[in-house]
Motif scaffolding. Structure first.
Motif, PDB file in Angstrom:
ATOM      1  N   ILE A   1       4.436  -7.072 -15.363  1.00 59.78           N
ATOM      2  CA  ILE A   1       3.702  -5.824 -15.134  1.00 59.78           C
ATOM      3  C   ILE A   1       2.231  -6.016 -15.493  1.00 59.78           C
ATOM      4  CG2 ILE A   1       3.415  -3.464 -15.968  1.00 59.78           C
ATOM      5  CD1 ILE A   1       6.526  -3.418 -16.275  1.00 59.78           C
ATOM      6  N   ALA A   2       1.977  -6.640 -16.638  1.00 59.31           N
ATOM      7  CA  ALA A   2       0.598  -6.890 -17.054  1.00 59.31           C
ATOM      8  C   ALA A   2      -0.091  -7.845 -16.083  1.00 59.31           C
ATOM      9  CB  ALA A   2       0.570  -7.455 -18.468  1.00 59.31           C
ATOM     10  N   TYR A   3       0.637  -8.857 -15.628  1.00 53.65           N
ATOM     11  CA  TYR A   3       0.091  -9.851 -14.697  1.00 53.65           C
ATOM     12  C   TYR A   3      -0.278  -9.192 -13.369  1.00 53.65           C
ATOM     13  CZ  TYR A   3      -0.032 -14.110 -11.795  1.00 53.65           C
ATOM     14  OH  TYR A   3      -0.400 -15.126 -10.940  1.00 53.65           O
ATOM     15  N   SER A   4       0.551  -8.269 -12.910  1.00 57.31           N
ATOM     16  CA  SER A   4       0.355  -7.643 -11.599  1.00 57.31           C
ATOM     17  C   SER A   4      -0.688  -6.535 -11.613  1.00 57.31           C
ATOM     18  CB  SER A   4       1.689  -7.073 -11.090  1.00 57.31           C
ATOM     19  OG  SER A   4       2.666  -8.079 -11.013  1.00 57.31           O
ATOM     20  N   ALA A   5      -0.735  -5.780 -12.696  1.00 49.98           N
ATOM     21  CA  ALA A   5      -1.601  -4.601 -12.739  1.00 49.98           C
ATOM     22  C   ALA A   5      -2.936  -4.840 -13.436  1.00 49.98           C
ATOM     23  CB  ALA A   5      -0.866  -3.446 -13.420  1.00 49.98           C
ATOM     24  N   HIS A   6      -3.014  -5.861 -14.293  1.00 45.48           N
ATOM     25  CA  HIS A   6      -4.221  -6.121 -15.087  1.00 45.48           C
ATOM     26  C   HIS A   6      -4.660  -4.858 -15.841  1.00 45.48           C
ATOM     27  CE1 HIS A   6      -5.637  -9.795 -12.484  1.00 45.48           C
ATOM     28  NE2 HIS A   6      -4.355  -9.853 -12.826  1.00 45.48           N
TER      29      HIS A   6
ATOM     30  N   GLU B   1       0.835  -1.209   0.000  1.00 38.08           N
ATOM     31  CA  GLU B   1       0.000   0.000   0.000  1.00 38.08           C
ATOM     32  C   GLU B   1       0.865   1.254   0.000  1.00 38.08           C
ATOM     33  OE1 GLU B   1      -3.396   2.104   2.845  1.00 38.08           O
ATOM     34  OE2 GLU B   1      -3.100  -0.064   2.922  1.00 38.08           O
ATOM     35  N   ASP B   2       1.992   1.209   0.720  1.00 35.90           N
ATOM     36  CA  ASP B   2       2.900   2.356   0.746  1.00 35.90           C
ATOM     37  C   ASP B   2       3.506   2.602  -0.633  1.00 35.90           C
ATOM     38  OD1 ASP B   2       2.439   2.838   3.409  1.00 35.90           O
ATOM     39  OD2 ASP B   2       4.210   1.725   4.111  1.00 35.90           O
ATOM     40  N   GLU B   3       3.850   1.518  -1.335  1.00 35.73           N
ATOM     41  CA  GLU B   3       4.412   1.667  -2.682  1.00 35.73           C
ATOM     42  C   GLU B   3       3.360   2.184  -3.652  1.00 35.73           C
ATOM     43  OE1 GLU B   3       7.911  -1.707  -2.888  1.00 35.73           O
ATOM     44  OE2 GLU B   3       5.825  -2.362  -2.981  1.00 35.73           O
ATOM     45  N   GLU B   4       2.124   1.765  -3.447  1.00 35.67           N
ATOM     46  CA  GLU B   4       1.023   2.265  -4.287  1.00 35.67           C
ATOM     47  C   GLU B   4       0.934   3.783  -4.161  1.00 35.67           C
ATOM     48  OE1 GLU B   4      -2.200   1.765  -6.918  1.00 35.67           O
ATOM     49  OE2 GLU B   4      -1.145   0.062  -6.010  1.00 35.67           O
ATOM     50  N   LYS B   5       1.044   4.290  -2.949  1.00 32.48           N
ATOM     51  CA  LYS B   5       0.992   5.732  -2.726  1.00 32.48           C
ATOM     52  C   LYS B   5       2.252   6.421  -3.255  1.00 32.48           C
ATOM     53  CE  LYS B   5      -1.886   5.393   1.441  1.00 32.48           C
ATOM     54  NZ  LYS B   5      -1.975   5.650   2.901  1.00 32.48           N
ATOM     55  N   LYS B   6       3.384   5.761  -3.045  1.00 33.34           N
ATOM     56  CA  LYS B   6       4.662   6.339  -3.463  1.00 33.34           C
ATOM     57  C   LYS B   6       4.721   6.568  -4.962  1.00 33.34           C
ATOM     58  CE  LYS B   6       9.601   5.136  -3.656  1.00 33.34           C
ATOM     59  NZ  LYS B   6      10.623   4.119  -3.274  1.00 33.34           N
ATOM     60  N   PHE B   7       4.188   5.628  -5.722  1.00 34.98           N
ATOM     61  CA  PHE B   7       4.290   5.700  -7.175  1.00 34.98           C
ATOM     62  C   PHE B   7       3.104   6.382  -7.838  1.00 34.98           C
ATOM     63  CE2 PHE B   7       6.881   1.665  -6.440  1.00 34.98           C
ATOM     64  CZ  PHE B   7       8.081   2.354  -6.441  1.00 34.98           C
ATOM     65  N   SER B   8       2.139   6.822  -7.044  1.00 38.00           N
ATOM     66  CA  SER B   8       0.998   7.562  -7.594  1.00 38.00           C
ATOM     67  C   SER B   8       1.340   9.043  -7.625  1.00 38.00           C
ATOM     68  CB  SER B   8      -0.249   7.326  -6.737  1.00 38.00           C
ATOM     69  OG  SER B   8      -0.635   5.964  -6.753  1.00 38.00           O
ATOM     70  N   LEU B   9       0.840   9.738  -8.627  1.00 31.39           N
ATOM     71  CA  LEU B   9       1.131  11.167  -8.770  1.00 31.39           C
ATOM     72  C   LEU B   9       0.154  11.996  -7.948  1.00 31.39           C
ATOM     73  CD1 LEU B   9       1.773  11.432 -12.620  1.00 31.39           C
ATOM     74  CD2 LEU B   9       3.432  11.043 -10.799  1.00 31.39           C
ATOM     75  N   SER B  10       0.687  13.011  -7.309  1.00 30.58           N
ATOM     76  CA  SER B  10      -0.162  13.955  -6.601  1.00 30.58           C
ATOM     77  C   SER B  10      -0.824  14.872  -7.635  1.00 30.58           C
ATOM     78  CB  SER B  10       0.684  14.797  -5.643  1.00 30.58           C
ATOM     79  OG  SER B  10       1.559  15.652  -6.372  1.00 30.58           O
ATOM     80  N   PRO B  11      -1.860  15.617  -7.245  1.00 35.90           N
ATOM     81  CA  PRO B  11      -2.483  16.556  -8.185  1.00 35.90           C
ATOM     82  C   PRO B  11      -1.475  17.540  -8.781  1.00 35.90           C
ATOM     83  CG  PRO B  11      -3.896  16.263  -6.288  1.00 35.90           C
ATOM     84  CD  PRO B  11      -2.609  15.546  -5.974  1.00 35.90           C
ATOM     85  N   ILE B  12      -0.530  17.994  -7.976  1.00 36.14           N
ATOM     86  CA  ILE B  12       0.488  18.925  -8.484  1.00 36.14           C
ATOM     87  C   ILE B  12       1.387  18.238  -9.505  1.00 36.14           C
ATOM     88  CG2 ILE B  12       2.523  20.285  -7.865  1.00 36.14           C
ATOM     89  CD1 ILE B  12       1.198  20.960  -5.230  1.00 36.14           C
ATOM     90  N   GLN B  13       1.807  17.005  -9.209  1.00 39.42           N
ATOM     91  CA  GLN B  13       2.643  16.267 -10.148  1.00 39.42           C
ATOM     92  C   GLN B  13       1.898  15.977 -11.448  1.00 39.42           C
ATOM     93  OE1 GLN B  13       3.522  13.045  -7.367  1.00 39.42           O
ATOM     94  NE2 GLN B  13       5.696  13.598  -7.383  1.00 39.42           N
ATOM     95  N   SER B  14       0.619  15.674 -11.338  1.00 41.66           N
ATOM     96  CA  SER B  14      -0.191  15.422 -12.535  1.00 41.66           C
ATOM     97  C   SER B  14      -0.301  16.687 -13.381  1.00 41.66           C
ATOM     98  CB  SER B  14      -1.595  14.942 -12.137  1.00 41.66           C
ATOM     99  OG  SER B  14      -1.533  13.703 -11.469  1.00 41.66           O
TER     100      SER B  14
ATOM    101  N   VAL C   1       1.973   0.177 -11.083  1.00 42.44           N
ATOM    102  CA  VAL C   1       1.046   1.094 -10.413  1.00 42.44           C
ATOM    103  C   VAL C   1       0.535   2.138 -11.396  1.00 42.44           C
ATOM    104  CG1 VAL C   1       0.876   2.921  -8.676  1.00 42.44           C
ATOM    105  CG2 VAL C   1       2.034   0.767  -8.118  1.00 42.44           C
ATOM    106  N   SER C   2       1.431   2.692 -12.202  1.00 36.31           N
ATOM    107  CA  SER C   2       1.050   3.737 -13.155  1.00 36.31           C
ATOM    108  C   SER C   2       0.087   3.214 -14.210  1.00 36.31           C
ATOM    109  CB  SER C   2       2.306   4.310 -13.832  1.00 36.31           C
ATOM    110  OG  SER C   2       3.173   4.907 -12.898  1.00 36.31           O
ATOM    111  N   ALA C   3       0.295   1.961 -14.652  1.00 34.55           N
ATOM    112  CA  ALA C   3      -0.540   1.396 -15.718  1.00 34.55           C
ATOM    113  C   ALA C   3      -1.988   1.213 -15.283  1.00 34.55           C
ATOM    114  CB  ALA C   3       0.038   0.060 -16.175  1.00 34.55           C
ATOM    115  N   ARG C   4      -2.228   1.177 -13.986  1.00 36.23           N
ATOM    116  CA  ARG C   4      -3.598   1.062 -13.482  1.00 36.23           C
ATOM    117  C   ARG C   4      -4.361   2.381 -13.576  1.00 36.23           C
ATOM    118  NH1 ARG C   4      -1.831  -1.851  -7.848  1.00 36.23           N
ATOM    119  NH2 ARG C   4      -1.498  -3.977  -8.636  1.00 36.23           N
ATOM    120  N   LYS C   5      -3.612   3.485 -13.636  1.00 32.00           N
ATOM    121  CA  LYS C   5      -4.249   4.801 -13.519  1.00 32.00           C
ATOM    122  C   LYS C   5      -3.962   5.719 -14.696  1.00 32.00           C
ATOM    123  CE  LYS C   5      -3.424   4.592  -8.513  1.00 32.00           C
ATOM    124  NZ  LYS C   5      -2.812   5.292  -7.360  1.00 32.00           N
ATOM    125  N   TYR C   6      -2.765   5.602 -15.288  1.00 31.02           N
ATOM    126  CA  TYR C   6      -2.320   6.560 -16.279  1.00 31.02           C
ATOM    127  C   TYR C   6      -2.029   5.870 -17.625  1.00 31.02           C
ATOM    128  CZ  TYR C   6      -1.061   8.371 -11.636  1.00 31.02           C
ATOM    129  OH  TYR C   6      -1.064   8.710 -10.313  1.00 31.02           O
TER     130      TYR C   6
END
Length: 253
Positions: A154-159, A6-19, A123-128
């Motif tokens: 990556i495909a196996y993990s993120a679907h 869960e920490d890595e999920e947050k770490k690799f997600s972009l904040s609104p400013i980063q987006s 993580v990115s492939a799930r959202k971006y």
């Protein structure tokens, strides 16, 4: 087996400013990209309707030259963040490094199992929108190379939604022994229909499963290559005259 916490999920997600910075960075490069790809080279995209309107997507493309790295994001432009891994050596080049980061790229270590980068991509492939080259390097022959199992993992993990992507005629920009024109080359990017990988997701998380997944993705890219063989300026052909597909263990299939 790699597990994304869960920490890595947050770490690799972009904040609104980063987006927002990612969007501004890409938008700032669009006029120059338009000049090079559209005005000077009559480039085009096929299959834009296959790109999802929202959510994540993994654009898995063949890799022929440096032109590919901007051709794909130019035509896949949207307000969603666009992420792409790039070899870490590029980030050490003065000026280029900050520009790459501004455009949404991040460094990866080549010739090693860069676990953190793999997790970031998953993580990115799930959202971006994420651009990746499954072959891991540029082909020197024009034929497709064998895909790397890390992309399958990556495909196996993120679907994610996986879009097989094909770049055409970009070899004419960096082709050994030939002129390197800056204009007049009709570059094309083809976005195929999403690959159905669901049958792999119930299999054990092994290297063999990851390799089977990336092989499926490369097969779909090979199908696009055959389907659009008439677009190539100088198509690579098999001995029987049919368009070349994928190069596996030294054999074109």
């Amino acid at each position: 087996m790699l597990i994304i916490s869960e920490d890595e999920e947050k770490k690799f997600s972009l904040s609104p400013i980063q987006s927002f910075i990612n969007l501004i960075g890409r938008a700032s490069g669009m006029p120059l990209a338009w000049l090079f790809y559209k005005a000077l080279n009559r480039s085009r995209a096929i299959g834009l309707e296959n790109l999802p309107k929202e959510g994540g997507a993994l654009l898995a493309s063949n890799h022929v030259s440096g032109v590919d790295t901007m051709l794909i994001p130019y035509f896949a432009y949207s307000k969603r963040p666009f992420i792409t891994p790039a070899k870490e050596e590029l980030f050490k080049v003065p000026v280029m490094g900050p520009i790459l980061k501004f455009w949404g790229a991040f460094p990866v270590k080549r010739h090693s199992r860069d676990v953190e980068s793999m997790k970031r991509i998953a993580v990115s492939a799930r959202k971006y929108m994420v651009m990746i080259f499954p072959e891991g390097t540029r082909t020197k022959t024009g034929n497709l190379l064998k895909g790397r199992p890390g992309v399958g993992w990556i495909a196996y993990s993120a679907h994610p939604v996986v879009i097989p992507t094909l770049v055409i005629n970009t070899d004419k920009f960096f082709w050994p022994g030939r002129p390197r024109p800056w204009f007049g080359v009709p570059y094309t990017v083809v976005f195929g229909e999403p690959v159905d990988l669901s049958r792999f997701y119930d299999l054990p998380d092994t290297k063999e499963t990851s390799q089977a997944i990336v092989d499926e993705i490369m097969d779909k890219i090979g199908e696009l290559k055959k389907k659009h063989s008439d677009i190539y300026l100088n198509p690579v052909l098999l001995p029987d005259g049919s368009p070349a597909g994928q190069l596996i263990d030294g054999v074109v299939k």
